[in-house]
Design an enzyme around this catalytic site. Structure first.
Site, PDB file in Angstrom:
ATOM      1  N   THR A   1      16.364  16.563  -4.651  1.00  0.00           N
ATOM      2  CA  THR A   1      16.363  15.247  -5.301  1.00  0.00           C
ATOM      3  C   THR A   1      15.070  14.494  -5.010  1.00  0.00           C
ATOM      4  O   THR A   1      14.496  13.850  -5.892  1.00  0.00           O
ATOM      5  CB  THR A   1      17.586  14.422  -4.872  1.00  0.00           C
ATOM      6  OG1 THR A   1      18.774  15.155  -5.197  1.00  0.00           O
ATOM      7  CG2 THR A   1      17.627  13.075  -5.569  1.00  0.00           C
ATOM      8  N   CYS A   2      14.605  14.589  -3.784  1.00  0.00           N
ATOM      9  CA  CYS A   2      13.375  13.895  -3.402  1.00  0.00           C
ATOM     10  C   CYS A   2      12.187  14.411  -4.199  1.00  0.00           C
ATOM     11  O   CYS A   2      11.344  13.632  -4.662  1.00  0.00           O
ATOM     12  CB  CYS A   2      13.121  14.064  -1.903  1.00  0.00           C
ATOM     13  SG  CYS A   2      14.496  13.513  -0.870  1.00  0.00           S
ATOM     14  N   SER A   3      12.112  15.712  -4.369  1.00  0.00           N
ATOM     15  CA  SER A   3      10.973  16.338  -5.036  1.00  0.00           C
ATOM     16  C   SER A   3      11.068  16.327  -6.557  1.00  0.00           C
ATOM     17  O   SER A   3      10.054  16.277  -7.238  1.00  0.00           O
ATOM     18  CB  SER A   3      10.825  17.788  -4.569  1.00  0.00           C
ATOM     19  OG  SER A   3      10.455  17.825  -3.215  1.00  0.00           O
TER      20      SER A   3
END
Length: 169
Positions: A56-58
């Site tokens: 999700t972060c990337s």
């Protein structure tokens, strides 16, 4: 208790590896960033992710900031910074993978000092990510005063994403 609008942003020591325009492939020596000294008199967009290189972060969180950093700076942000629980070398490598150079400051809160002071840490033990992980959030700071706090209430990126932050600048 969690940080809220109107609070003074806590003074904490974070670490980062500075971008070196003369030698962009190098991994320099870690530096300390003291939040009060660095953020005093400035408008700062600080967004936090639970972990660099995670899905999700990337795939959702970081790309929005990479695409919008110029607009944020045009709307008055002096500093746009990303912070995670990873060490400063991982944060530097993650920033390199997005070619952020020095447009986004890639900060490490590996010991969880800032996250704990903000009241925005989660226990990642069940996911094998360690006992202290930053929550997913975004904060706008104006001369050390918190003017926006967006903490994600569930998995995904909404109130901490770049569009939500731009709307509050």
């Amino acid at each position: 208790m969690s940080i809220k609008v109107g609070d003074i942003f806590p003074d904490a020591v974070l670490t980062y590896v500075p971008y070196d325009a003369k030698n962009p492939e190098a991994c320099g020596l870690p530096q300390q960033l003291k939040t009060h000294a660095a953020f005093k008199g400035k408008k700062v967009v600080l967004f936090a992710v639970p972990g660099a290189f995670t899905p999700t972060c990337s795939e959702e969180h970081m790309p929005g900031y990479v695409q919008s950093v110029g607009e944020m700076k045009r709307k008055g942000a002096d500093i746009v910074a990303c912070v995670a629980s990873n060490d400063q070398f991982v944060m530097h490598a993650w920033g390199k993978s997005y070619n952020v150079k020095d447009d986004i400051l890639m900060l490490s809160d590996a010991n969880g000092d800032l996250g704990s002071a903000l009241g925005l840490v989660n226990d990642g033990t069940a996911r094998r990510m360690g006992p202290i992980r930053l929550a997913r959030f975004a904060i706008i700071i104006d001369d050390l005063k918190v003017v926006y706090v967006g903490v994600e209430p569930a998995p995904g990126v909404t109130v901490s994403g770049a569009p939500a932050v731009i709307a509050k600048l």
